[in-house]
Design an enzyme around this catalytic site. Structure first.
Site, PDB file in Angstrom:
ATOM      1  N   CYS A   1     -32.392 -27.817  -6.661  1.00 36.22           N
ATOM      2  CA  CYS A   1     -33.389 -27.664  -5.608  1.00 36.22           C
ATOM      3  C   CYS A   1     -33.189 -26.345  -4.849  1.00 36.22           C
ATOM      4  CB  CYS A   1     -33.282 -28.784  -4.592  1.00 36.22           C
ATOM      5  SG  CYS A   1     -33.778 -30.382  -5.212  1.00 36.22           S
ATOM      6  N   THR A   2     -34.274 -25.793  -4.364  1.00 36.11           N
ATOM      7  CA  THR A   2     -34.207 -24.665  -3.442  1.00 36.11           C
ATOM      8  C   THR A   2     -35.149 -24.976  -2.283  1.00 36.11           C
ATOM      9  OG1 THR A   2     -33.806 -23.116  -5.241  1.00 36.11           O
ATOM     10  CG2 THR A   2     -34.618 -22.195  -3.175  1.00 36.11           C
ATOM     11  N   THR A 177     -29.658 -23.975  -1.569  1.00 30.89           N
ATOM     12  CA  THR A 177     -29.844 -24.556  -2.902  1.00 30.89           C
ATOM     13  C   THR A 177     -29.023 -25.841  -2.936  1.00 30.89           C
ATOM     14  OG1 THR A 177     -28.070 -23.135  -3.799  1.00 30.89           O
ATOM     15  CG2 THR A 177     -30.330 -22.358  -4.019  1.00 30.89           C
ATOM     16  N   ASN A 178     -27.834 -25.821  -3.574  1.00 34.78           N
ATOM     17  CA  ASN A 178     -27.050 -27.053  -3.680  1.00 34.78           C
ATOM     18  C   ASN A 178     -25.570 -26.792  -3.434  1.00 34.78           C
ATOM     19  OD1 ASN A 178     -29.402 -27.383  -5.971  1.00 34.78           O
ATOM     20  ND2 ASN A 178     -29.106 -29.224  -4.727  1.00 34.78           N
ATOM     21  N   ARG A 191     -28.600 -19.802  -7.889  1.00 33.00           N
ATOM     22  CA  ARG A 191     -30.021 -19.556  -7.627  1.00 33.00           C
ATOM     23  C   ARG A 191     -30.208 -18.944  -6.240  1.00 33.00           C
ATOM     24  NH1 ARG A 191     -30.878 -24.747  -7.128  1.00 33.00           N
ATOM     25  NH2 ARG A 191     -28.804 -25.259  -7.935  1.00 33.00           N
TER      26      ARG A 191
END
Lengths: 253, 123
Positions: A1-2, A177-178, A191
């Site tokens: 995810c972003t 992000t994560n 990312r």
């Protein structure tokens, strides 16, 4: 995810995200893609939750999932959740729950309750930061006033950090992000750097829903796990979501 | 790092909006959820429209489970073990999940798994 929250020069706030999911849950050799995201995409729906025929909040969901991963209370705040990896993870929370320790809250039920009941950005931040949970998470929260935007890094039981917009020091956006924002991301899954490079290239003067969609369409921010992109304008009260594809060559995550 | 080796990282895209082309799979429909209606009923219309896609998703996850546990024990555990846990959920989530299971025809334990997948996925 972003997920990101950005403020433009006029003090307008935007909140947007890519929802990535399905890592290692089966690879479809024929189509060169993960299997689960391809089944999640057609389930993507926008929901308008109403009471007395008036909108309480809006969200983008997968049909059948009653919690919220992407949502907005129009004119008040916007909220997205990104997964956070931790050895003290959700499975411990589930075991505690089964054994009868029920003081924690399930992640997506917490976000749903906050969107349903919180009446301000500050109240939402407080509930997301201080409610015991079954699993760790990142909450990305945007408000409707200049400077109202933050990333809340949560363990299951505590708030580890709240990373806020800070325009005086040039922090006109926060992006998650994560991985904990104070740590270097996994070298095979960075990312964050490409996304921040594009944000900085766009600049605060030119940030808009359109330019944010461009950034979230840039590989590897867009990758094989991306199911949908959501763009939220809290002052206009709009949420728009689009199912995504990542044509080859494309990063598997 | 390995991720910066082209073509996996590209220059910042421009002109992608409005969404079209190969990275745009489709738009997303809107539904109203009436919080004044009973929790067990408020998802009926949506689930009625999407029950085929929901069933397909659950099936692909079950197929994965069978790959790892051919005996089917894991699915049995989900169906028998998770379903009772729905009653431990706070209101209105318990009733909402039961309503979704009613309309979709998917076993309650599997609807529960879908809704707590974030916690389960950490395994």
């Amino acid at each position: 995810c972003t997920s990101l929250v950005a403020e433009d020069k006029a003090g307008k706030l935007y909140h947007a995200r890519n929802l990535d999911f399905g890592l290692f849950l089966g690879w479809d050799i024929k189509n060169n893609s993960w299997m689960v995201p391809e089944y999640l995409k057609p389930l993507t729906v926008n929901l308008d939750f109403q009471r007395n025929n008036r909108t309480v909040f809006k969200s983008t969901n997968f049909a059948g999932y009653v919690g919220v991963l992407t949502g907005m209370k129009p004119g008040t705040f916007t909220l997205t959740m990104n997964e956070r990896f931790s050895i003290d993870g959700g499975y411990i929370g589930i075991i505690e729950w089964i054994l009868g320790k029920r003081s924690g809250v399930w992640m997506s039920f917490l976000t749903r309750s906050v969107l349903e009941n919180a009446t301000s950005y500050t109240q939402a931040k407080d509930q997301l930061a201080n409610t015991e949970m079954l699993a760790p998470a990142y909450f990305i929260l945007g408000g409707n006033q200049s400077g109202e935007g933050c990333v809340i890094t949560r363990s299951r039981t505590a708030c580890l950090d709240i990373w806020e917009l800070d325009l005086k020091r040039g922090r006109w956006y926060v992006l998650e992000t994560n991985y904990d924002h104070w740590k270097v991301p996994l070298f095979l899954d960075d990312r964050r750097t490409p996304a921040m490079k594009c944000m900085n290239l766009t600049t605060q003067a030119k940030i808009s829903l359109e330019s944010i969609y461009d950034i979230l369409s840039t590989k590897p921010v867009l990758n094989k796990l991306t199911t949908y992109t959501s763009l939220m304008d809290v002052s206009a009260g709009t949420i728009e979501s689009y199912q995504r594809n990542c044509p080859d060559p494309c990063m598997p995550w | 790092s390995a991720q910066f080796v082209p073509p996996y990282t590209e220059d910042c895209r421009k002109g992608m909006y409005p969404p079209t082309g190969p990275t745009f799979k489709g738009s997303v429909p809107w539904y109203k959820i009436n919080l004044d209606s009973a929790p067990r009923k408020r998802w009926n219309q949506l689930i009625n429209d999407k029950k085929v896609e929901l069933t397909n998703l659950i099936q692909v996850i079950k197929d994965l489970a069978i790959d790892f546990f051919p005996s089917g024990k894991l699915i049995e555990l989900v169906d028998k073990g998770l379903a009772p846990l729905v009653d431990t959920l706070p209101s209105p989530f318990d009733e909402e999940l039961k309503g979704i299971a009613d309309v979709s025809g998917v076993p309650l334990g599997e609807i529960m798994l879908f809704n707590i997948f974030y916690e389960v996925f950490t395994v």
